[in-house]
Design an enzyme around this catalytic site. Structure first.
Site, PDB file in Angstrom:
ATOM      1  N   ARG A   1      28.072  43.657  38.615  1.00 32.35           N
ATOM      2  CA  ARG A   1      28.237  42.303  38.045  1.00 32.35           C
ATOM      3  C   ARG A   1      26.943  41.791  37.394  1.00 32.35           C
ATOM      4  O   ARG A   1      26.630  40.595  37.462  1.00 32.35           O
ATOM      5  CB  ARG A   1      28.677  41.307  39.125  1.00 32.35           C
ATOM      6  CG  ARG A   1      29.997  41.616  39.781  1.00 32.35           C
ATOM      7  CD  ARG A   1      31.177  41.415  38.849  1.00 32.35           C
ATOM      8  NE  ARG A   1      32.417  41.513  39.570  1.00 32.35           N
ATOM      9  CZ  ARG A   1      33.086  42.639  39.791  1.00 32.35           C
ATOM     10  NH1 ARG A   1      32.622  43.789  39.292  1.00 32.35           N
ATOM     11  NH2 ARG A   1      34.207  42.636  40.466  1.00 32.35           N
TER      12      ARG A   1
ATOM     13  N   SER B   1      35.532  35.035  41.773  1.00 34.42           N
ATOM     14  CA  SER B   1      34.761  35.343  42.982  1.00 34.42           C
ATOM     15  C   SER B   1      33.484  34.514  42.998  1.00 34.42           C
ATOM     16  O   SER B   1      32.718  34.535  42.045  1.00 34.42           O
ATOM     17  CB  SER B   1      34.381  36.824  43.030  1.00 34.42           C
ATOM     18  OG  SER B   1      35.514  37.605  43.265  1.00 34.42           O
TER      19      SER B   1
ATOM     20  N   GLU C   1      27.794  35.103  42.693  1.00 29.88           N
ATOM     21  CA  GLU C   1      28.244  35.853  41.504  1.00 29.88           C
ATOM     22  C   GLU C   1      28.344  34.898  40.319  1.00 29.88           C
ATOM     23  O   GLU C   1      28.047  35.257  39.196  1.00 29.88           O
ATOM     24  CB  GLU C   1      29.609  36.509  41.755  1.00 29.88           C
ATOM     25  CG  GLU C   1      30.139  37.180  40.494  1.00 29.88           C
ATOM     26  CD  GLU C   1      31.360  38.065  40.705  1.00 29.88           C
ATOM     27  OE1 GLU C   1      31.448  38.736  41.744  1.00 29.88           O
ATOM     28  OE2 GLU C   1      32.226  38.069  39.817  1.00 29.88           O
TER      29      GLU C   1
HETATM   30  N1  EPU Z   1      39.616  39.920  52.889  1.00 33.01           N
HETATM   31  C1  EPU Z   1      39.810  39.169  54.013  1.00 33.01           C
HETATM   32  N2  EPU Z   1      39.965  37.823  53.867  1.00 33.01           N
HETATM   33  C2  EPU Z   1      39.931  37.223  52.659  1.00 33.01           C
HETATM   34  C3  EPU Z   1      39.750  37.993  51.515  1.00 33.01           C
HETATM   35  C4  EPU Z   1      39.585  39.358  51.654  1.00 33.01           C
HETATM   36  O1  EPU Z   1      39.830  39.677  55.124  1.00 33.01           O
HETATM   37  O2  EPU Z   1      40.080  35.997  52.605  1.00 33.01           O
HETATM   38  C5  EPU Z   1      39.480  41.382  53.046  1.00 33.01           C
HETATM   39  C6  EPU Z   1      40.674  42.098  52.431  1.00 33.01           C
HETATM   40  O3  EPU Z   1      41.716  42.213  53.347  1.00 33.01           O
HETATM   41  C7  EPU Z   1      40.080  43.438  52.058  1.00 33.01           C
HETATM   42  C8  EPU Z   1      38.619  43.108  51.732  1.00 33.01           C
HETATM   43  O4  EPU Z   1      38.362  41.834  52.303  1.00 33.01           O
HETATM   44  O5  EPU Z   1      40.107  44.321  53.160  1.00 33.01           O
HETATM   45  C9  EPU Z   1      38.339  43.111  50.247  1.00 33.01           C
HETATM   46  O6  EPU Z   1      39.180  42.159  49.594  1.00 33.01           O
HETATM   47  P1  EPU Z   1      39.840  42.406  48.147  1.00 33.01           P
HETATM   48  O7  EPU Z   1      40.530  43.731  48.136  1.00 33.01           O
HETATM   49  O8  EPU Z   1      40.597  41.198  47.777  1.00 33.01           O
HETATM   50  O9  EPU Z   1      38.668  42.616  47.195  1.00 33.01           O
HETATM   51  P2  EPU Z   1      37.347  41.799  47.037  1.00 33.01           P
HETATM   52  O10 EPU Z   1      36.238  42.731  47.378  1.00 33.01           O
HETATM   53  O11 EPU Z   1      37.355  40.497  47.699  1.00 33.01           O
HETATM   54  C10 EPU Z   1      36.961  42.536  44.539  1.00 33.01           C
HETATM   55  C11 EPU Z   1      36.287  41.808  43.402  1.00 33.01           C
HETATM   56  C12 EPU Z   1      37.296  41.012  42.583  1.00 33.01           C
HETATM   57  C13 EPU Z   1      38.432  41.920  42.127  1.00 33.01           C
HETATM   58  C14 EPU Z   1      39.069  42.561  43.369  1.00 33.01           C
HETATM   59  C15 EPU Z   1      40.190  43.537  43.005  1.00 33.01           C
HETATM   60  C16 EPU Z   1      33.986  41.062  43.841  1.00 33.01           C
HETATM   61  C17 EPU Z   1      33.145  40.000  44.452  1.00 33.01           C
HETATM   62  N3  EPU Z   1      35.301  40.871  43.939  1.00 33.01           N
HETATM   63  O12 EPU Z   1      37.404  41.532  45.438  1.00 33.01           O
HETATM   64  O13 EPU Z   1      36.618  40.562  41.434  1.00 33.01           O
HETATM   65  O14 EPU Z   1      39.407  41.174  41.414  1.00 33.01           O
HETATM   66  O15 EPU Z   1      38.055  43.300  44.085  1.00 33.01           O
HETATM   67  O16 EPU Z   1      39.670  44.657  42.416  1.00 33.01           O
HETATM   68  O17 EPU Z   1      33.459  42.021  43.296  1.00 33.01           O
HETATM   69  C18 EPU Z   1      35.418  38.746  40.421  1.00 33.01           C
HETATM   70  O18 EPU Z   1      34.441  39.479  40.392  1.00 33.01           O
HETATM   71  O19 EPU Z   1      35.400  37.554  39.945  1.00 33.01           O
HETATM   72  C19 EPU Z   1      36.645  39.222  41.065  1.00 33.01           C
HETATM   73  C20 EPU Z   1      37.696  38.432  41.249  1.00 33.01           C
END
Ligand code: EPU
Length: 312
Positions: free
Chosen positions: A177, A228, A298
Site C-alpha cells: 500500500r 481499510s 493506511e
Molecule cells: N477479521 C475478523 N474480524 C473483523 C474483520 C476481519 O476477525 O472484523 C478476520 C477475518 O475473519 C480474516 C482476517 O481477519 O480471518 C482477514 O480479514 P479479511 O479477509 O477481510 O481481509 P483483510 O486483511 O481485513 C484485506 C485488505 C482489503 C481487501 C481484503 C480482500 C488491507 C488492510 N486490507 O483485508 O483491502 O479488500 O483483504 O482482499 O490490506 C483496502 O486496502 O482498503 C482494503 C479494503
C-alpha cells in the site's frame, strides 16, 4: 506567486471549473471534510500537466484528489488548491499481449470491468476497488491477492523537476500500500498508466469478479467509509485485532467501527473528521495495550492536522 494571483490565472483558463471554498465532503467516499480554499477540476492529462506546472512555480500548497477514497479530510478543510483529477481517457490494445492505457483519473473498477467485457482479464481483483488508477498506483492498491504494482507495465509521470517521463515499476519503489509518490507526494504525479491484461473468456472474467464481489459483500460494510483504516501489521490483520479487542460498534459522534469488518470506520450520518480521529486514537491505544502492536494508518490525512497526527 501568491494564491490570489494563481487563482486569477486559473480562473482565466478554467472559468467556473475553479470553485472557491468548496466543501469537500461530497468528493470523498466517507462524505467527511471541510472546504477546499480552491477546487479545480481537470479533465485531461494535458490540463493536469498545465495545472501542476503552475502549482510548482507558485509554491501554493496543493493536493491531488482522485476518487476520494482512502483519505480523511480535516474539518477545517484544505488550504491552497485541491486538484480534482477527472482525466479519464482509456485505450485498450487488444494485441498478442493486451494492455490498457488509462489516464490517472479513470476509475480503476470501471477499467477492470471494461476490460472484462472485451474478454481481457488480469484486473479482476480491482473490479470492486473504489478510487482512480492514479490513486491506485500511488497507494499500490490491492485486494484478493492482486496488487496494481504487479499489473503495471509503464506509467507516464510528471516529475516536479524533471518534467514528463515514462517510469517502469521499479522507479516507484512499491511496498505494501505504498510507493515513492505516497511517501513523497510533492515529487510528482501519475498522468497515465499502462496495465497488463490477459486474454480470457468474458464469462471467466465476470465469474471471478462476481465471486470477489460476493466475498466483499459478505465481509465488508456498505456505508460511507474510507476503506481499510489501518494497514495490516505483518502476519496479522488489523480488522481481526480491532475485533478481538471488542471494539466493533464503538461510536464517537456519528463515526462507528463497523460491526461487519472492524477495519472499516463508517460515517453514520454527520460524522466529523474529529469523530473519526478519536476512534483512530482509541483503536490504536487499545491494540497497543492488548496486543503490543502498533497499527499504522493506511488512509491519508488531508488538510489541517498537526505534525504528530501526520506521523502515525
Ligand atoms: N477479521 C475478523 N474480524 C473483523 C474483520 C476481519 O476477525 O472484523 C478476520 C477475518 O475473519 C480474516 C482476517 O481477519 O480471518 C482477514 O480479514 P479479511 O479477509 O477481510 O481481509 P483483510 O486483511 O481485513 C484485506 C485488505 C482489503 C481487501 C481484503 C480482500 C488491507 C488492510 N486490507 O483485508 O483491502 O479488500 O483483504 O482482499 O490490506 C483496502 O486496502 O482498503 C482494503 C479494503
Amino acid at each position: 506567486m501568491n494564491i490570489e494571483s494563481l487563482l486569477e490565472q486559473l480562473r482565466n483558463i478554467f472559468g467556473d471549473r475553479l470553485k472557491e471554498q468548496e466543501p469537500l465532503a461530497r468528493y470523498t467516499s466517507a462524505r467527511i471534510g471541510g472546504p477546499a480554499e480552491a477546487l479545480l477540476s481537470v479533465s485531461s492529462k494535458e490540463e493536469l500537466v498545465l495545472v501542476m506546472q503552475k502549482l510548482w512555480e507558485s509554491d501554493v500548497p496543493y493536493r491531488l484528489l482522485g476518487g476520494g477514497s482512502n483519505i480523511l479530510v480535516s474539518d477545517a478543510g484544505v488550504p491552497g488548491v485541491v486538484v480534482l483529477n477527472q482525466a479519464r481517457k482509456v485505450h485498450f490494445t487488444n494485441s498478442h499481449t493486451p494492455s490498457v492505457w488509462a489516464e490517472s483519473g479513470a476509475h480503476l473498477s470501471k477499467v477492470a470491468r471494461q476490460a472484462g467485457k472485451r474478454g481481457l482479464g488480469g484486473l479482476e481483483w480491482a473490479a470492486g476497488i473504489p478510487g482512480t488508477v492514479g490513486g491506485a498506483v500511488v497507494g499500490n492498491a490491492g485486494a484478493h491477492g492482486g496488487e496494481i504494482s504487479s499489473s503495471l507495465i509503464l506509467a507516464e509521470i510528471l516529475h516536479c523537476n524533471e518534467g514528463q517521463q515514462f517510469w517502469e515499476p521499479p522507479r516507484f519503489e512499491f511496498g505494501y500500500r505504498s510507493s515513492l509518490f505516497k511517501r513523497q507526494p510533492r515529487q510528482g504525479v501519475v498522468l497515465t498508466a499502462q496495465l497488463r491484461l490477459e486474454h480470457k473468456s468474458v464469462e471467466e472474467v465476470e465469474a471471478t469478479m462476481q465471486e470477489f464481489d460476493e466475498h466483499r459483500r459478505r465481509t465488508q460494510p456498505r456505508g460511507p467509509s474510507m476503506g481499510s483504516m489501518f494497514k495490516n501489521p505483518p502476519g496479522d490483520s488489523a480488522g481481526r485485532l480491532i475485533d478481538a479487542a471488542g471494539l466493533k460498534g464503538t461510536r464517537v459522534g456519528d463515526a462507528e467501527i463497523s460491526e461487519v469488518h472492524a477495519n472499516f470506520f463508517i460515517n453514520r450520518g454527520k460524522a466529523t473528521a474529529a469523530d473519526v480521529w478519536s476512534l483512530i486514537q482509541l483503536a490504536r491505544q487499545k491494540i497497543k495495550e492488548q496486543f503490543g502492536v502498533r497499527l499504522e494508518l493506511e488512509i491519508e490525512l488531508i488538510g489541517v492536522w498537526d505534525e504528530e497526527q501526520k506521523q502515525l
